[in-house]
Design a protein around this motif. Structure first.
Motif, short mmCIF file in Angstrom:
data_model
loop_
_atom_site.label_atom_id
_atom_site.label_comp_id
_atom_site.label_asym_id
_atom_site.label_seq_id
_atom_site.Cartn_x
_atom_site.Cartn_y
_atom_site.Cartn_z
N ARG A 1 42.08 41.34 -0.69
CA ARG A 1 41.87 42.38 0.32
C ARG A 1 42.55 43.68 -0.08
NH1 ARG A 1 43.18 38.06 3.72
NH2 ARG A 1 45.19 39.01 4.20
N LEU A 2 43.77 43.59 -0.58
CA LEU A 2 44.49 44.79 -0.99
C LEU A 2 43.74 45.54 -2.09
CD1 LEU A 2 47.02 46.56 -0.82
CD2 LEU A 2 48.10 45.04 -2.48
N VAL A 3 43.26 44.82 -3.07
CA VAL A 3 42.52 45.47 -4.16
C VAL A 3 41.20 46.03 -3.65
CG1 VAL A 3 41.34 45.05 -6.36
CG2 VAL A 3 43.66 44.20 -6.00
N ALA A 4 40.54 45.35 -2.73
CA ALA A 4 39.29 45.87 -2.15
C ALA A 4 39.55 47.20 -1.44
CB ALA A 4 38.70 44.85 -1.18
N TYR A 5 40.58 47.26 -0.63
CA TYR A 5 40.91 48.52 0.04
C TYR A 5 41.27 49.61 -0.96
CZ TYR A 5 40.90 46.12 4.57
OH TYR A 5 40.55 45.43 5.69
N ALA A 6 42.00 49.23 -2.01
CA ALA A 6 42.37 50.21 -3.04
C ALA A 6 41.12 50.73 -3.75
CB ALA A 6 43.33 49.57 -4.05
N PHE A 7 40.17 49.85 -4.05
CA PHE A 7 38.92 50.28 -4.69
C PHE A 7 38.16 51.26 -3.80
CE2 PHE A 7 37.86 46.53 -7.75
CZ PHE A 7 38.79 47.01 -8.64
N LEU A 8 38.04 50.93 -2.52
CA LEU A 8 37.30 51.81 -1.62
C LEU A 8 37.98 53.16 -1.49
CD1 LEU A 8 36.29 49.23 1.15
CD2 LEU A 8 34.80 50.29 -0.57
N ALA A 9 39.31 53.16 -1.36
CA ALA A 9 40.04 54.42 -1.28
C ALA A 9 39.88 55.23 -2.57
CB ALA A 9 41.52 54.15 -1.01
N ALA A 10 39.95 54.56 -3.70
CA ALA A 10 39.81 55.25 -4.99
C ALA A 10 38.41 55.84 -5.13
CB ALA A 10 40.11 54.30 -6.14
N LEU B 1 38.26 58.92 -2.83
CA LEU B 1 39.09 59.99 -3.40
C LEU B 1 38.47 60.57 -4.66
CD1 LEU B 1 42.67 58.54 -2.88
CD2 LEU B 1 41.69 60.56 -1.78
N THR B 2 37.88 59.74 -5.48
CA THR B 2 37.23 60.22 -6.70
C THR B 2 36.10 61.18 -6.36
OG1 THR B 2 37.82 58.26 -7.96
CG2 THR B 2 35.93 59.51 -8.75
N ILE B 3 35.30 60.83 -5.37
CA ILE B 3 34.21 61.72 -4.94
C ILE B 3 34.79 63.05 -4.46
CG2 ILE B 3 32.33 62.03 -3.26
CD1 ILE B 3 31.80 59.88 -5.43
N ALA B 4 35.92 62.99 -3.76
CA ALA B 4 36.52 64.21 -3.20
C ALA B 4 37.15 65.11 -4.25
CB ALA B 4 37.57 63.82 -2.15
N VAL B 5 37.69 64.54 -5.32
CA VAL B 5 38.47 65.36 -6.26
C VAL B 5 37.77 65.69 -7.57
CG1 VAL B 5 40.66 64.52 -5.32
CG2 VAL B 5 39.67 63.40 -7.33
N ARG B 6 36.63 65.08 -7.84
CA ARG B 6 35.99 65.35 -9.13
C ARG B 6 35.39 66.74 -9.17
NH1 ARG B 6 30.90 61.20 -8.67
NH2 ARG B 6 29.81 62.39 -7.07
N SER B 7 35.16 67.21 -10.38
CA SER B 7 34.60 68.54 -10.58
C SER B 7 33.18 68.62 -10.04
CB SER B 7 34.57 68.88 -12.07
OG SER B 7 35.86 68.84 -12.60
N TYR C 1 33.11 66.42 -16.48
CA TYR C 1 33.38 65.68 -17.72
C TYR C 1 33.45 66.54 -18.99
CZ TYR C 1 32.31 61.78 -14.65
OH TYR C 1 32.28 60.90 -13.60
N PHE C 2 33.30 67.85 -18.87
CA PHE C 2 33.50 68.68 -20.07
C PHE C 2 34.97 68.77 -20.42
CE2 PHE C 2 29.22 70.39 -19.14
CZ PHE C 2 28.66 70.17 -20.39
N ASP C 3 35.82 68.86 -19.39
CA ASP C 3 37.27 68.86 -19.57
C ASP C 3 37.81 67.63 -18.86
OD1 ASP C 3 37.49 71.36 -20.93
OD2 ASP C 3 37.09 72.36 -19.01
N ILE C 4 39.10 67.37 -19.04
CA ILE C 4 39.70 66.21 -18.37
C ILE C 4 39.57 66.38 -16.86
CG2 ILE C 4 42.04 67.15 -18.39
CD1 ILE C 4 42.91 64.15 -18.88
N GLU C 5 39.17 65.34 -16.21
CA GLU C 5 39.05 65.33 -14.75
C GLU C 5 40.42 65.00 -14.17
OE1 GLU C 5 36.40 65.88 -12.63
OE2 GLU C 5 35.19 66.52 -14.33
N THR C 6 41.21 66.02 -13.93
CA THR C 6 42.61 65.82 -13.53
C THR C 6 42.73 65.03 -12.23
OG1 THR C 6 43.14 67.91 -14.62
CG2 THR C 6 44.80 67.00 -13.13
N GLY C 7 41.94 65.39 -11.23
CA GLY C 7 42.00 64.68 -9.96
C GLY C 7 41.61 63.21 -10.10
N VAL C 8 40.56 62.97 -10.86
CA VAL C 8 40.11 61.60 -11.09
C VAL C 8 41.15 60.83 -11.90
CG1 VAL C 8 38.27 60.16 -12.07
CG2 VAL C 8 37.69 62.33 -10.96
N PHE C 9 41.78 61.51 -12.84
CA PHE C 9 42.85 60.90 -13.64
C PHE C 9 43.98 60.42 -12.72
CE2 PHE C 9 46.37 61.82 -16.96
CZ PHE C 9 46.38 60.51 -17.38
N ILE C 10 44.38 61.26 -11.79
CA ILE C 10 45.46 60.91 -10.86
C ILE C 10 45.04 59.71 -10.00
CG2 ILE C 10 46.76 61.71 -8.84
CD1 ILE C 10 46.73 64.53 -10.22
#
Length: 162
Positions: A27-36, A39-45, A51-60
């Protein structure tokens, strides 16, 4: 894109299954996956620059997900978090490769980041299914290593003569 829709369906199915039927680590990993994912959708370029440069938000986000799964690996009474940690390490490694060599081709960088989500979602499904089997067979399944401390320990008896 069809591939993204299929992955999202797989991820949601895996996470819903883990939340409904898994033990605490699943359950913990499932919630972490959903949150990630959110968050990835929110912070990506934005699309043209992605993907031309490092995706800093996605990296974090990926580093935070890695450390979450790493913590589960250290404390859960399961084997699968070891494999999940390796998968997440590979995703973080994709960012590090782009950081070390900015000339890494955009498509290669994208594949290095996105590929690992597929086996991770399948692994979560398998982990949840195995948890259910252990519960059915044993009546319970200790989620965390510390929860084993209260379990009765086998006593060693000296060999008997005769």
């Amino acid at each position: 894109m069809l591939r993204t829709a299929i992955f999202l369906a797989l991820l949601i199915a895996a996470c819903c299954y883990a939340v409904r039927r898994g033990g605490a680590p699943e359950r913990l990993v499932a919630y972490a996956f959903l949150a990630a994912y959110v968050l990835t959708i929110a912070v990506r370029s934005s699309r043209p620059e992605r993907y031309f440069d490092i995706e800093t938000g996605v990296f974090i986000v990926d580093v935070l997900l890695f450390f979450t799964i790493f913590a589960v690996m250290l404390t859960a009474n399961r084997i699968w978090p070891i494999w999940m940690t390796v998968l997440m390490m590979m995703a973080v490694g994709g960012h590090i490769a782009k950081l070390i060599d900015p000339t890494v081709i955009r498509t290669v960088y994208q594949i290095m980041l996105s590929f690992w989500g597929w086996p991770a979602a399948v692994l979560l499904i398998i982990a949840t299914w195995r948890h259910q089997r252990r519960v059915a067979r044993n009546g319970a399944d200790a989620s965390w290593r510390r929860s084993l401390r209260g379990a009765p320990r086998p006593t060693l008896r000296p060999p008997q003569a005769g």
